[in-house]
Design an enzyme around this catalytic site. Structure first.
Site, PDB file in Angstrom:
ATOM      1  N   HIS A  45       0.845  -1.208   0.000  1.00  0.00           N
ATOM      2  CA  HIS A  45       0.000   0.000   0.000  1.00  0.00           C
ATOM      3  C   HIS A  45       0.879   1.256   0.000  1.00  0.00           C
ATOM      4  O   HIS A  45       0.670   2.173  -0.796  1.00  0.00           O
ATOM      5  CB  HIS A  45      -0.913  -0.020   1.231  1.00  0.00           C
ATOM      6  N   GLU A  46       1.870   1.272   0.886  1.00  0.00           N
ATOM      7  CA  GLU A  46       2.731   2.461   0.972  1.00  0.00           C
ATOM      8  C   GLU A  46       3.553   2.644  -0.299  1.00  0.00           C
ATOM      9  O   GLU A  46       3.702   3.753  -0.804  1.00  0.00           O
ATOM     10  CB  GLU A  46       3.638   2.368   2.205  1.00  0.00           C
ATOM     11  N   HIS A  73       1.646   4.298  -2.991  1.00  0.00           N
ATOM     12  CA  HIS A  73       1.549   5.760  -2.886  1.00  0.00           C
ATOM     13  C   HIS A  73       2.687   6.422  -3.675  1.00  0.00           C
ATOM     14  O   HIS A  73       2.508   7.485  -4.274  1.00  0.00           O
ATOM     15  CB  HIS A  73       1.601   6.204  -1.427  1.00  0.00           C
ATOM     16  N   TYR A 103      -4.314  14.731  -2.335  1.00  0.00           N
ATOM     17  CA  TYR A 103      -4.845  13.880  -1.274  1.00  0.00           C
ATOM     18  C   TYR A 103      -6.053  14.506  -0.617  1.00  0.00           C
ATOM     19  O   TYR A 103      -6.158  14.542   0.610  1.00  0.00           O
ATOM     20  CB  TYR A 103      -3.724  13.614  -0.260  1.00  0.00           C
ATOM     21  N   GLU A 141      -6.116   6.983  -2.306  1.00  0.00           N
ATOM     22  CA  GLU A 141      -6.159   5.931  -1.286  1.00  0.00           C
ATOM     23  C   GLU A 141      -6.597   4.589  -1.882  1.00  0.00           C
ATOM     24  O   GLU A 141      -6.035   3.539  -1.579  1.00  0.00           O
ATOM     25  CB  GLU A 141      -7.134   6.329  -0.173  1.00  0.00           C
ATOM     26  N   ASP A 192     -17.740  15.939   0.399  1.00  0.00           N
ATOM     27  CA  ASP A 192     -16.340  16.363   0.442  1.00  0.00           C
ATOM     28  C   ASP A 192     -15.763  16.431   1.850  1.00  0.00           C
ATOM     29  O   ASP A 192     -14.548  16.537   2.011  1.00  0.00           O
ATOM     30  CB  ASP A 192     -16.181  17.742  -0.215  1.00  0.00           C
ATOM     31  N   HIS A 228      -9.883   8.134   3.487  1.00  0.00           N
ATOM     32  CA  HIS A 228      -9.899   6.714   3.859  1.00  0.00           C
ATOM     33  C   HIS A 228     -11.320   6.175   3.930  1.00  0.00           C
ATOM     34  O   HIS A 228     -11.525   4.971   3.985  1.00  0.00           O
ATOM     35  CB  HIS A 228      -9.212   6.506   5.220  1.00  0.00           C
TER      36      HIS A 228
HETATM   37 ZN   LIG Z   1      -2.731   5.188   2.079  1.00  0.00          ZN
END
Ligand SMILES: [Zn+2]
Length: 411
Positions: free
Chosen positions: A232-233, A236, A247, A256, A325, A330
C-alpha cells in the site's frame, strides 16, 4: 475540522479516526490510549512537514497544525494522570520533531533515480534501522543483495518491498516505483518518541521513502509484518510518479483506493489467488494474535471491516450517494475499492490479469495526469471504461461500466 485530508499527505496506513477512537475508548487499556494519542501527534507532525514541502498538497486548515489535533482529542475521564502527562509531553516535543523533519526533507528529495534507459530492472533496496528514534535513514541495516540478518522487521520489509517491486515489473513492466530503476529506501523501528516505550502505530510515505513503526503490541503489531501494508505504501509512491493525485476530496479518495487496490493485487499475485479466492481485506495482519480477526478495510463490502468498542465501527462508504467532500479520503476510497472488486469478480480469474491491467493503464494515462489535482470518481471511471475497450474489447467495457454503475458513479 478538515478531516478530508487528515494524516493523508504522507499516506499513513491507519487513518486518524481510528487512533482517535482508541484514544477515547474506555475499553482500551491506558497504554493503548496513550500510544494512539502519541501516534496521532507524530502523524500530524509529518503531514505538516509534507504540506510545507509539497506545492501540490492542500494547505492545512488550522485544526490540522501539528500538535493541535492531539490537543483537541479528549482523554477519557478514566485515563490516569500518566496518560494526561503523556499527552502534554507529546505536544511539548512537537517543535523539536518539526526541526528534525525539516532537516530530512532535503536528502529525501534529492535521491535521484537512475536513468531509465540505462537501468534495466533490478531491485535496489536500502533498509535502515531508526532504532526507536524518529530518524529516517538511521543506520543502514540491509542493502540490496546482503543476506538475512537477525532483525525480523528488517528482513520482512526487505522481502515485502521485493515482492511488490517484482509484481509491478512482472505484471505491468514497471521498473521500480518511479519506473526508472530508482532506489527504494525504507526505515524500520521508527518511533520519534521512544522514551515512553509506547510504540508507534503507523506506516507512511514521506517524500521519496517509507517508514514503519513497531506498533504498541496491544492494538497494533509490527507494521512490517503485513505485505499489504508495505505494498500500500509503495503504491503511494507509484501514484506520486504517475497520476500525481493530490490527497483531498474525490482525487484523494482515488489516491487511497489505488493503494488498496494494488496492495490487494500484490497479495493475490504472491499467494496465487484468483479474484474469487481472495479475501479482499486490507491490514488484516496488523493486529496482534490476541485480537486478530478484523481488518482495517474490506474492499468487497466497505464499512464492514471492523466493529468493536476499541477500534470503533468501520466508516467506509460503498456508494456514491453517500459521498460528500467532508469525508476522509480513507472513508470515500470504499467507493472505487468496491468498483474494482466488482470488476475483478466480473472478469473472473486473476484480478491482476484484466481489472488490474485496466486500472494500471488508467493510472498511467496522460488524461489522468492532466487532472492530477481535480480528478473525480466519474472522470477516473470513464478512463477505466476506455482502457477496458483498448485492452480487452467491448465485452470488457460492459463489465467495468457495470461495476461503476453498481456503486453509483456511472449511470
Ligand atoms: Zn494510504
Amino acid at each position: 475540522m478538515c478531516d478530508n485530508h487528515e494524516s493523508g499527505a504522507t499516506g499513513h496506513f491507519v487513518p486518524a479516526y481510528i487512533h482517535k477512537h482508541i484514544a477515547e475508548s474506555a475499553a482500551a487499556p491506558d497504554k493503548a490510549r496513550q500510544a494512539a494519542l502519541r501516534t496521532l501527534s507524530v502523524d500530524q507532525d509529518f503531514r505538516g512537514q509534507r504540506v510545507t514541502a509539497s506545492e501540490t498538497a492542500a494547505a492545512p486548515c488550522a485544526a490540522d497544525e501539528p500538535g493541535v489535533l492531539a490537543a483537541q482529542v479528549p482523554i477519557s475521564k478514566e485515563a490516569g494522570d500518566e496518560a494526561r502527562e503523556s499527552a502534554r509531553a507529546t505536544l511539548k516535543t512537537d517543535a523539536k520533531i518539526r526541526e528534525q523533519r525539516a532537516a530530512l526533507i532535503g536528502p529525501a528529495a534529492t535521491d535521484e533515480p537512475h536513468d531509465h534507459l540505462a537501468a534495466p530492472f533490478q531491485l535496489k533496496r536500502l533498509i535502515y534501522d531508526a532504532k526507536g528514534s524518529g530518524n529516517l535513514r538511521g543506520t543502514l541495516a540491509r542493502a540490496e543483495g546482503a543476506g538475512r540478518n537477525t532483525d525480523r522487521q528488517v528482513n520482512n520489509v526487505y522481502d515485502a518491498i521485493g515482492i511488490t517491486a517484482m509484481f509491478f515489473y512482472t505484471v505491468f513492466g514497471r521498473n521500480s516505483v518511479d519506473d526508472k530503476g530508482g532506489n527504494i529506501v525504507a526505515t524500520v523501528h521508527f518511533d520519534s518518541k521512544p522514551d515512553d516505550q509506547l510504540g508507534y502505530n503507523n506506516a507512511f510515505f514521506f517524500g521519496t521513502e517509507f517508514a514503519f513503526g513497531d506498533g504498541d503490541g496491544i492494538i497494533f503489531d509490527y507494521f512490517t509484518d503485513a505485505l499489504d501494508v508495505v505494498a500500500h505504501e509503495l503504491t503511494h509512491a507509484v501514484t506520486k510518479y504517475t497520476s500525481g493525485f493530490t490527497y483531498k476530496f474525490q482525487t484523494g479518495g482515488l489516491n487511497e483506493s489505488i493503494s488498496d487496490v494494488f496492495a490487494a493485487l500484490v497479495e493475490q499475485w504472491h499467494f496465487n489467488q484468483t479474484a474469487a479466492e481472495a479475501d479482499w481485506l486490507n491490514g488484516q495482519s496488523l493486529f496482534p494474535v490476541a485480537i486478530r480477526g478484523p481488518a482495517l478495510r474490506d474492499m468487497a463490502n466497505p464499512g464492514t471491516a471492523y466493529d468493536d468498542s476499541i477500534l470503533g465501527r468501520d466508516p467506509q462508504i460503498s456508494h456514491f450517494s453517500q459521498y460528500n467532500d467532508d469525508l476522509s479520503v480513507h472513508v470515500t476510497s470504499g467507493i472505487p475499492n468496491r468498483a474494482f472488486y466488482l470488476a475483478a469478480i466480473g472478469f473472473g480469474g486473476y484480478a491482476y490479469d484484466k481489472a488490474g491491467k485496466i486500472w494500471y493503464a488508467t493510472l498511467t494515462d496522460s488524461r489522468i495526469e492532466a487532472i492530477a489535482k481535480t480528478a473525480t470518481f466519474k472522470q477516473w471511471a470513464d478512463v477505466t471504461v476506455d482502457q477496458a475497450n483498448k485492452l480487452f474489447g467491448t465485452g470488457a467495457t460492459v463489465i467495468v461500466r457495470n461495476a461503476w454503475i453498481a456503486v453509483g458513479v456511472l449511470v
